[in-house]
Design a protein around this motif. Structure first.
Motif, short mmCIF file in Angstrom:
data_model
loop_
_atom_site.label_atom_id
_atom_site.label_comp_id
_atom_site.label_asym_id
_atom_site.label_seq_id
_atom_site.Cartn_x
_atom_site.Cartn_y
_atom_site.Cartn_z
N ALA A 1 0.83 -1.21 0.00
CA ALA A 1 0.00 0.00 0.00
C ALA A 1 0.87 1.26 0.00
O ALA A 1 0.60 2.22 -0.73
CB ALA A 1 -0.94 -0.01 1.19
N ASN A 2 1.90 1.25 0.81
CA ASN A 2 2.80 2.41 0.86
C ASN A 2 3.50 2.62 -0.47
O ASN A 2 3.66 3.77 -0.93
CB ASN A 2 3.83 2.23 1.97
CG ASN A 2 3.22 2.30 3.36
OD1 ASN A 2 2.13 2.85 3.54
ND2 ASN A 2 3.90 1.73 4.34
N ASN A 3 3.93 1.53 -1.11
CA ASN A 3 4.57 1.64 -2.42
C ASN A 3 3.60 2.16 -3.47
O ASN A 3 3.99 2.93 -4.37
CB ASN A 3 5.12 0.28 -2.85
CG ASN A 3 6.32 -0.16 -2.02
OD1 ASN A 3 6.98 0.67 -1.39
ND2 ASN A 3 6.60 -1.44 -2.01
N THR A 4 2.33 1.77 -3.35
CA THR A 4 1.31 2.24 -4.29
C THR A 4 1.15 3.76 -4.20
O THR A 4 1.01 4.45 -5.21
CB THR A 4 -0.03 1.54 -4.02
OG1 THR A 4 0.14 0.12 -4.15
CG2 THR A 4 -1.10 2.00 -5.01
N VAL A 5 1.15 4.26 -2.98
CA VAL A 5 1.07 5.71 -2.79
C VAL A 5 2.23 6.41 -3.50
O VAL A 5 2.04 7.42 -4.20
CB VAL A 5 1.07 6.07 -1.29
CG1 VAL A 5 1.22 7.57 -1.10
CG2 VAL A 5 -0.22 5.59 -0.63
N GLN A 6 3.41 5.88 -3.35
CA GLN A 6 4.58 6.50 -3.96
C GLN A 6 4.51 6.48 -5.48
O GLN A 6 4.91 7.44 -6.15
CB GLN A 6 5.86 5.79 -3.48
CG GLN A 6 6.14 5.94 -2.00
CD GLN A 6 6.18 7.39 -1.56
OE1 GLN A 6 6.86 8.22 -2.16
NE2 GLN A 6 5.44 7.71 -0.50
N VAL A 7 3.99 5.42 -6.04
CA VAL A 7 3.89 5.29 -7.49
C VAL A 7 2.85 6.25 -8.07
O VAL A 7 3.05 6.84 -9.14
CB VAL A 7 3.54 3.83 -7.88
CG1 VAL A 7 3.19 3.74 -9.37
CG2 VAL A 7 4.70 2.90 -7.56
N LEU A 8 1.76 6.46 -7.36
CA LEU A 8 0.61 7.19 -7.93
C LEU A 8 0.48 8.63 -7.45
O LEU A 8 -0.35 9.37 -7.99
CB LEU A 8 -0.68 6.43 -7.60
CG LEU A 8 -0.79 5.01 -8.15
CD1 LEU A 8 -2.11 4.37 -7.70
CD2 LEU A 8 -0.69 4.98 -9.66
N LYS A 9 1.25 9.04 -6.49
CA LYS A 9 1.02 10.35 -5.86
C LYS A 9 1.20 11.52 -6.82
O LYS A 9 0.60 12.60 -6.61
CB LYS A 9 1.92 10.52 -4.64
CG LYS A 9 3.41 10.59 -4.97
CD LYS A 9 4.23 10.76 -3.70
CE LYS A 9 5.72 10.87 -4.04
NZ LYS A 9 6.54 11.08 -2.82
N ASP A 10 2.01 11.36 -7.87
CA ASP A 10 2.25 12.46 -8.80
C ASP A 10 1.39 12.39 -10.05
O ASP A 10 1.55 13.22 -10.96
CB ASP A 10 3.73 12.49 -9.19
CG ASP A 10 4.64 12.80 -7.99
OD1 ASP A 10 4.22 13.59 -7.14
OD2 ASP A 10 5.74 12.22 -7.92
N ASP A 11 0.51 11.41 -10.11
CA ASP A 11 -0.41 11.28 -11.25
C ASP A 11 -1.51 12.32 -11.12
O ASP A 11 -2.26 12.34 -10.13
CB ASP A 11 -1.00 9.87 -11.27
CG ASP A 11 -1.85 9.59 -12.49
OD1 ASP A 11 -2.59 10.49 -12.94
OD2 ASP A 11 -1.80 8.46 -13.01
N GLU A 12 -1.63 13.22 -12.10
CA GLU A 12 -2.61 14.30 -12.02
C GLU A 12 -4.04 13.80 -12.04
O GLU A 12 -4.95 14.49 -11.58
CB GLU A 12 -2.38 15.29 -13.17
CG GLU A 12 -1.07 16.06 -13.07
CD GLU A 12 -0.94 17.10 -14.15
OE1 GLU A 12 -1.86 17.18 -15.01
OE2 GLU A 12 0.07 17.84 -14.15
#
Length: 251
Positions: A8-19
């Protein structure tokens, strides 16, 4: 840290900059601190553009997360917005639900927010309430005695495997939910009945588990009727119309 939390934490890092991504939430056993080595992970991805229901777009997002193995949409559980995925290193089952902000308002439980870029998800949670679907007792009563007759026909014809499978349907749709409701639990089919039902109720549910023989199937069918009559008497409101004539004929 558990593997589900790491993912879950890795998912946040992957998607956080997706507009297109407004936020990410987690549901399921995470909410009750019941995650163990056998738990899957239920993630809710909230996007500006509608992704749910468009398989190619859903898979595209799922493949952005490391070690994607496979994924398929959840029409079989009535939810085409969910992509049921398998990831590796370590092997993990992840359900990715794709919703818009408006769709996020309609939920069966209150998830925990992992990412809320503009604070919109939190506002939605504050403005709305979860509504878990409960069984319609009249719907069950309208069908129950025809279902019992159907099982009798299959046993009589010797189609024992089909009759055997039918009991699983009854437990999932009728007995599991009703026993959970009786004991103040959410009616989640037969999930965790081993730990959430008192011994007496669980033993009655076990009586609906037949072996592969005509005698066992008929015994389980009789136990099913006894259990249904008990639950119907205890739970159903007076406005539910009992189909007594059909019941009598089938019995």
């Amino acid at each position: 840290m558990k593997i589900q939390q790491i993912f879950a934490n890795n998912t946040v890092q992957v998607l956080k900059d997706d507009e297109n991504v407004l936020g990410l939430a987690v549901a399921g056993s995470w909410l009750t601190n019941e995650i163990d080595e056998f738990s899957d992970l239920d993630l809710v991805l909230v996007t500006r553009e509608k992704i749910g229901g468009h398989k190619d777009k859903m898979v595209e997002y799922a493949k952005r997360l490391p070690y994607f193995l496979s994924g398929f949409t959840g029409e079989h559980v009535g939810e085409p917005r969910v992509l049921i995925c398998l990831y590796d290193q370590p092997l993990l089952h992840v359900d990715l639900k794709f919703v818009t902000l408006e769709e996020f308002r309609h939920r069966i439980e209150t998830p925990i927010l992992l990412l809320d870029k503009e604070g919109q998800l939190q506002r939605v949670l504050e403005e709305t309430e979860p509504h878990f679907p409960y069984p319609d007792y009249q719907w069950i009563e309208d069908r129950f005695w025809t279902w019992i007759h159907y099982a009798l026909l299959k046993i009589g014809r010797g189609e024992l495997i089909e009759a055997f499978d039918f009991f699983g349907f009854l437990r999932m749709v009728v007995f599991g939910p009703l026993l959970h409701i009786k004991n103040g639990n959410l009616p989640r089919g037969v999930r965790k009945v081993e730990t959430q039902l008192p011994i007496e109720d669980f033993e009655q549910l076990k009586e609906t588990l037949p072996t592969y023989s005509r005698t066992s199937l008929l015994n389980s069918l009789e136990h099913s009727v006894v259990l249904y009559r008990q639950l119907r008497k205890e739970l159903f409101a007076t406005e539910v119309v009992w189909h007594s004539e059909a019941e009598g004929k089938v019995m």
